[in-house]
Structures are given as structure tokens and as C-alpha cells.
Design an enzyme around this catalytic site. Structure first.
Site, PDB file in Angstrom:
ATOM      1  N   SER A  71       0.828  -1.203   0.000  1.00 51.63           N
ATOM      2  CA  SER A  71       0.000   0.000   0.000  1.00 51.63           C
ATOM      3  C   SER A  71       0.868   1.262   0.000  1.00 51.63           C
ATOM      4  O   SER A  71       2.009   1.251   0.484  1.00 51.63           O
ATOM      5  CB  SER A  71      -0.917   0.009   1.227  1.00 51.63           C
ATOM      6  OG  SER A  71      -1.664  -1.187   1.276  1.00 51.63           O
TER       7      SER A  71
HETATM    8  N1  SAM Z   1       0.055  -5.162   3.888  1.00 51.61           N
HETATM    9  C1  SAM Z   1       0.713  -5.485   2.646  1.00 51.61           C
HETATM   10  C2  SAM Z   1       2.108  -4.951   2.590  1.00 51.61           C
HETATM   11  O1  SAM Z   1       2.508  -4.199   3.468  1.00 51.61           O
HETATM   12  O2  SAM Z   1       2.823  -5.313   1.637  1.00 51.61           O
HETATM   13  C3  SAM Z   1      -0.080  -5.037   1.432  1.00 51.61           C
HETATM   14  C4  SAM Z   1      -1.346  -5.753   1.287  1.00 51.61           C
HETATM   15  S1  SAM Z   1      -2.037  -5.808  -0.305  1.00 51.61           S
HETATM   16  C5  SAM Z   1      -2.650  -4.199  -0.496  1.00 51.61           C
HETATM   17  C6  SAM Z   1      -3.443  -6.816   0.099  1.00 51.61           C
HETATM   18  C7  SAM Z   1      -3.100  -8.254   0.386  1.00 51.61           C
HETATM   19  O3  SAM Z   1      -4.265  -8.897   0.887  1.00 51.61           O
HETATM   20  C8  SAM Z   1      -2.672  -9.044  -0.826  1.00 51.61           C
HETATM   21  O4  SAM Z   1      -1.414  -9.618  -0.605  1.00 51.61           O
HETATM   22  C9  SAM Z   1      -3.756 -10.108  -0.987  1.00 51.61           C
HETATM   23  O5  SAM Z   1      -3.294 -11.334  -1.493  1.00 51.61           O
HETATM   24  C10 SAM Z   1      -4.236 -10.233   0.444  1.00 51.61           C
HETATM   25  N2  SAM Z   1      -5.565 -10.814   0.622  1.00 51.61           N
HETATM   26  C11 SAM Z   1      -6.690 -10.641  -0.106  1.00 51.61           C
HETATM   27  N3  SAM Z   1      -7.708 -11.365   0.409  1.00 51.61           N
HETATM   28  C12 SAM Z   1      -7.203 -12.004   1.507  1.00 51.61           C
HETATM   29  C13 SAM Z   1      -7.761 -12.890   2.475  1.00 51.61           C
HETATM   30  N4  SAM Z   1      -9.034 -13.284   2.455  1.00 51.61           N
HETATM   31  N5  SAM Z   1      -6.953 -13.344   3.454  1.00 51.61           N
HETATM   32  C14 SAM Z   1      -5.644 -12.981   3.513  1.00 51.61           C
HETATM   33  N6  SAM Z   1      -5.060 -12.148   2.622  1.00 51.61           N
HETATM   34  C15 SAM Z   1      -5.844 -11.660   1.639  1.00 51.61           C
END
Ligand code: SAM
Length: 222
Positions: A68
């Protein structure tokens, strides 16, 4: 803990990020600002994209996911009001960057990611930087992570169609849940505070996240 800033050539870019993208835009929590000044964000980005890690936008990582935007990380973590003794759940580990920021502020961080490959590389990134207070797990974080609940704070880094009840249930009394809620095009960041067992919901501002895919999120494309 994080790399020594004295020997880090990216420290000036990180300082500029904190001053121009965070402080100048209203991030006021000095603990959050100091944490983001410490965590070497570039080490969570692909190596061909280190400089971009400090720019004012999300950074593309594997599986078509993102780290993000710095301001969004700061705003979410600030809204979660993390205290030094807190136990925190992050949903959406991605690169592990936000988990590292949370680890600078809390006693213990549990983070859950649906893509095993991302969870494994986040685990490597966090271990390389000696973050011993983060546990990376693989699974559907829309259901939370009940085995380590309750949490003082839950930060969801992906957009949900509605606030998952499971996450509210896993919050401790007086706990805070920060989560983007909306459709796949646009969302509002929400702060949910649990008081007397009830969720108090406050919309904060507009945002755009990748979708939360899972049982209490959006359903995967078939
Ligand atoms: N916090 C992360 C970082 O600092 O790099 C960025 C997160 S990214 C915007 C959103 C993440 O949520 C992705 O890696 C995606 O695969 C994950 N995601 C989506 N749905 C999810 C779920 N139900 N459970 C766990 N992770 C999930």
C-alpha cells in the site's frame, strides 16, 4: 529490528517520504512517523523497484498484489492506535512491510495472507530484518485468525464488501478494527471500535484497495 539507518543509503529518501507524504498530510502520531522512518520499505519491494518504494503510490509485488501507498499505511496504523503492549492482527500480509511497521509499535503481530508464495517471501523479509515478534500465517483472513484472538487491533489491508462479523468477534473490548469497505471500484476506510461488546462504526475517508477474497470478502472469480 530494522536496518541501521546510519548505513542505509535509502534513509534520506525515507526521511523525505515521512516529511512530505505523511507529516505534511496530517499524520500526527510520532510513534507511527518514527516507525515508518525506521522500517526499510525498499527491502519489501522487488529489487528492480527499490527507489519506487519511497514514491507516493502503491508498489506492485508478486501475484499482482501491492504494497500500500505510504500515506495509506500510516493512516491505517494511526487510526488503529497501537500501544506497546498490544496484540495485533493484520489481514493481507503482502510483502510484510505493514507487518514490520506494526511490529515496531506492538508487542505481537499476527498476519495472514491467502497466497502462500507471498506469505513465504514476507516471512523471509521479516526474518532478514530480525522482526521476531511477527507470526506469518497462510489462510483466509476474512475469517480472522481465531486461534490467537482476542486482538487489541485488527488492520485489514484489502477491501471488503461489508465488515466481517468474525473480525468484530475477535476484537478485545475497546479494540479497534481498521478496514476499507465498499465495492471493487471504491471504498471508505472504516474505524470500528468495540465498546460494551458492540461495534461503533466511523467512516474515515475514501480509498482504493485490492479486494479481500474469501468467505466474508469478495468471492474469487470462477
Ligand atoms: N500489507 C501489505 C504490505 O505491506 O505489503 C499489502 C497488502 S495488499 C494491499 C493486500 C493483500 O491482501 C494481498 O497480498 C492479498 O493477497 C491479500 N488478501 C486478499 N484477500 C485475503 C484474504 N481473504 N486473506 C488474507 N489475505 C488476503
Amino acid at each position: 529490528m530494522a536496518a541501521n539507518p546510519e548505513s542505509d543509503p535509502y534513509a534520506p529518501l525515507r526521511h523525505a517520504m515521512v516529511e512530505t507524504q505523511l507529516r505534511a498530510r496530517g499524520i500526527r502520531d510520532e510513534r507511527v512517523l518514527a516507525a515508518m522512518e525506521r522500517v526499510p520499505r525498499h527491502l519489501f519491494a522487488p529489487s528492480y523497484n527499490y527507489d519506487a518504494a519511497y514514491e507516493d503510490h502503491p508498489v506492485l509485488i508478486a501475484q499482482n498484489q501491492t504494497i500500500s501507498q505510504p500515506f495509506m499505511v500510516a493512516a491505517m496504523v494511526q487510526a488503529a492506535e497501537i500501544k506497546p503492549a498490544d496484540v495485533v492482527l493484520e489481514v493481507g500480509t503482502g510483502s510484510g512491510y505493514q507487518a514490520a511497521v506494526l511490529a515496531e509499535l506492538a508487542a505481537e503481530v499476527f498476519t495472514i495472507e491467502r497466497f502462500a508464495a507471498l506469505a513465504e517471501s514476507a516471512q523471509r523479509n521479516l526474518a532478514h530484518l530480525n522482526y521476531a515478534n511477527v507470526v506469518v500465517t497462510i489462510g483466509d483472513g476474512s475469517e480472522g485468525l481465531p486461534q490467537y484472538a482476542p486482538y487489541d487491533a485488527i488492520v485489514v489491508a484489502a477491501a471488503a464488501p461489508r465488515i466481517p462479523q468474525a473480525l468484530v468477534e475477535q476484537l478485545r473490548e475497546d479494540g479497534r478494527l481498521v478496514i476499507p469497505v465498499g465495492n471493487s471500484e471504491e471504498q471508505q476506510l472504516h474505524l470500528v471500535q468495540k465498546r460494551d461488546g458492540m461495534p461503533f462504526v466511523q467512516p474515515l475517508f475514501g480509498c482504493k484497495f485490492v479486494p479481500l477474497i474469501g468467505r466474508y470478502g469478495f468471492h474469487p472469480a470462477t
